[in-house]
Enzyme design. Structure first.
Site, PDB file in Angstrom:
ATOM      1  N   GLY A   1       0.956  -1.365  -0.038  1.00 41.52           N
ATOM      2  CA  GLY A   1       0.026   0.156  -0.156  1.00 41.52           C
ATOM      3  C   GLY A   1       0.787   1.451  -0.074  1.00 41.52           C
TER       4      GLY A   1
ATOM      5  CD  GLU B   1       0.789  -9.376   1.633  1.00 40.53           C
ATOM      6  OE1 GLU B   1       0.605 -10.380   2.033  1.00 40.53           O
ATOM      7  OE2 GLU B   1      -0.179  -8.741   1.370  1.00 40.53           O
ATOM      8  N   PRO B   2       4.525  -5.112  -0.667  1.00 40.18           N
ATOM      9  CG  PRO B   2       6.674  -4.305  -1.394  1.00 40.18           C
ATOM     10  CD  PRO B   2       6.051  -5.521  -0.422  1.00 40.18           C
TER      11      PRO B   2
ATOM     12  CB  CYS C   1     -18.298   4.321 -27.684  1.00 39.52           C
ATOM     13  SG  CYS C   1     -17.313   4.143 -29.346  1.00 39.52           S
ATOM     14  CD  GLU C   2     -18.425   3.462 -21.862  1.00 41.37           C
ATOM     15  OE1 GLU C   2     -18.762   4.270 -20.730  1.00 41.37           O
ATOM     16  OE2 GLU C   2     -18.623   2.462 -22.098  1.00 41.37           O
TER      17      GLU C   2
HETATM   18  C1  LIG Z   1      -3.138  -5.131  -3.557  1.00 38.66           C
HETATM   19  C2  LIG Z   1      -2.618  -5.780  -2.242  1.00 38.66           C
HETATM   20  C3  LIG Z   1      -1.331  -5.340  -2.038  1.00 38.66           C
HETATM   21  C4  LIG Z   1      -0.482  -4.566  -2.616  1.00 38.66           C
HETATM   22  O1  LIG Z   1      -0.927  -3.146  -2.598  1.00 38.66           O
HETATM   23  P1  LIG Z   1      -0.076  -1.898  -3.497  1.00 38.66           P
HETATM   24  O2  LIG Z   1      -0.763  -0.690  -2.964  1.00 38.66           O
HETATM   25  O3  LIG Z   1       0.079  -2.303  -4.815  1.00 38.66           O
HETATM   26  O4  LIG Z   1       1.278  -1.968  -2.497  1.00 38.66           O
HETATM   27  C5  LIG Z   1      -0.686  -6.254  -0.972  1.00 38.66           C
HETATM   28  N1  LIG Z   1      -1.407  -6.967  -0.142  1.00 38.66           N
HETATM   29  C6  LIG Z   1      -2.694  -6.973  -0.457  1.00 38.66           C
HETATM   30  C7  LIG Z   1      -3.301  -8.375   0.469  1.00 38.66           C
HETATM   31  C8  LIG Z   1      -3.405  -6.696  -1.747  1.00 38.66           C
HETATM   32  O5  LIG Z   1      -4.497  -6.882  -1.839  1.00 38.66           O
END
Ligand SMILES: *Cc1c(COP(=O)(O)O)cnc(C)c1O
Length: 439
Positions: free
Chosen positions: A258, A295-296, A364-365
């Protein structure tokens, strides 16, 4: 890159590793973007390998202590950019992968990722997906409901194994990002409510084919300050303590992804600053023995990619000027979906006077726009680069309006490699069938 020579904000040059403007010409590593557009055609996604490596290395360095001890491990969130070549670059650098579907799991297996480096998340895992994940032996399934716990327990029993699971807690913090990409508020569909999590852990601990190994959270995407993470972290660490008191000892803590990027208007914390803030807090609170997973997604790939497009027509109007390009919302959905801003730069200097345009595609939107009120000095057949499109760009592309999806190219130094061929209309139509003729 010196000062931007147009009005619209550009990501700061230090955040655009891999892309540079020299004497009015744009380069990705050693190659001219214009030449890539001519060679491979448009629309075209281009990625800088060096930018991927730089972004990953920043995380890795922050994960290592001064004495070289590993404090956290990076699991690339594949949904941000699932191209096999991109995944393989990260695998070679030592990344694990955060997966949200059986398809993403197949990708990870295809590049030979170690199953112990895979975590499988998602609110709606099917029985087939759970079975595959357990068969290959992923590190952990991140679970989001009691119904899912029971389903996993049932399938693990069938396979005579114990499923390693973590529960995704919804910490109810406001990540202050776009509502569509905020996931940690109590009204989101994601995770298990904070006040229900202890009860859910007790139920999980009673299921004989589950191995309760961790806790996870993911509060949203494109988050540009550390504060909401620290709020969530503190709440999750409180839970770890309470669980331990209740006899449930966890091995790992997965803090999700995130971290936001600079699209031109944002100044998110640097990777090291962000990672250190979290890892220092964990150590301060005495949890240094927990294995930490990050988890980036976006922050590893977002600024490493650009979408190249060609101007089809200039349409001047009384109230608006339109620059109609050959890329569209099917190729890059973020502006239509989130009103997202992407910097757009012209790739040639042709002496034309700059005007203010809405940059739009041929779909077409009315929602089919890529940039609004942009100052561009352009004419028909010029090329543009839509910057910072390495994350949630190609992976969100569709075939709407029967448009083949673009090719993807990875640049490494002065070499360009096709990492996904452009789709053809023949391929798109080949899956469709007419009804049988009535006699
Ligand atoms: C989408 C997601 C991420 C990655 O999010 P980013 O904003 O791209 O870093 C990590 N963990 C989970 C569970 C996600 O759904």
């Amino acid at each position: 890159m010196s000062k931007p020579n147009h009005l619209d904000p550009l990501p700061a040059s230090q955040n655009l590793a891999g892309f540079s403007e020299r004497d009015g010409h744009w380069f990705i590593e050693e190659l001219s973007l214009t030449q890539l557009a001519e060679q491979f055609g448009t629309p075209l996604y281009v990625y800088s390998k060096n930018a991927l490596v730089t972004a990953f290395t920043a995380y890795e360095q922050a994960c290592l202590n001064v004495d070289g001890k590993r404090r956290a491990r990076i699991f690339f969130a594949v949904k941000a950019n699932s191209n096999l070549a991109v995944m393989n670059c990260f695998k070679e650098l030592g990344a694990g992968f955060d997966l949200v579907s059986g398809g993403e799991l197949e990708r990870a297996l295809l590049i030979g990722a170690d199953p112990a480096s895979l975590v499988f998340a998602g609110v709606g895992k099917s029985a087939a997906e759970i079975r595959l994940a357990l068969r290959v032996g992923v590190k952990c399934l991140n679970v989001e409901s009691i119904a899912e716990l029971e389903q996993i327990n049932h399938i693990a029993a069938e396979l005579s194994c114990r499923a390693p699971i973590s529960l995704r807690v919804n910490p109810d913090v406001d990540a202050q990002t776009h509502p569509y990409i905020s996931t940690g508020l109590k009204d989101n569909k994601f995770g298990i409510a904070y006040h229900e999590i202890l009860k859910t852990y007790r139920e999980a601990a009673l299921l004989s084919h589950l191995d309760v190994v961790g806790i996870d959270c993911h509060i949203g995407s494109q988050i540009t300050s550390t504060a909401p993470y620290l709020d969530a972290l503190d709440k999750v660490l409180d839970l770890v303590t309470q669980l331990k008191k209740g006899g449930i000892g966890l091995r790992h803590l997965d803090l999700g992804g995130g971290l936001g990027i600079d699209y031109g208007n944002e100044s998110p914390p640097a990777t090291t600053e962000f990672t250190n803030a979290l890892l220092d807090r964990i150590a301060e609170r005495g949890f240094a023995n927990l294995e930490i997973l990050l988890e980036p997604g976006r922050s590893l790939v977002g600024n490493a990619g650009a979408l190249l497009t060609r101007v089809e027509y200039i349409k001047l109007g009384a109230s608006k000027n339109f620059c109609i390009v050959d890329a569209a919302m099917n190729d890059l959905l973020r502006p239509a979906l989130y009103s997202a801003y992407h910097a757009i730069v012209a790739l040639q200097k042709n002496g034309v006077e700059a005007q203010i345009y809405d940059v739009v595609g041929p779909v077409c939107e009315s929602g089919d726009w890529l940039g609004k009120d942009r100052s561009l000095a352009i004419e028909a057949n010029d090329y543009l680069a839509i910057l910072s499109t390495g994350a949630y760009g190609f992976t969100m592309a569709s075939n709407y309006n029967t448009r083949p999806r673009p090719a993807e190219v990875m640049v490494d130094g002065n070499q360009a490699y096709i990492i996904r061929e452009r789709e053809t209309i023949t391929e798109l139509l080949s899956k469709e069938r007419l009804l049988p003729q009535k006699k």
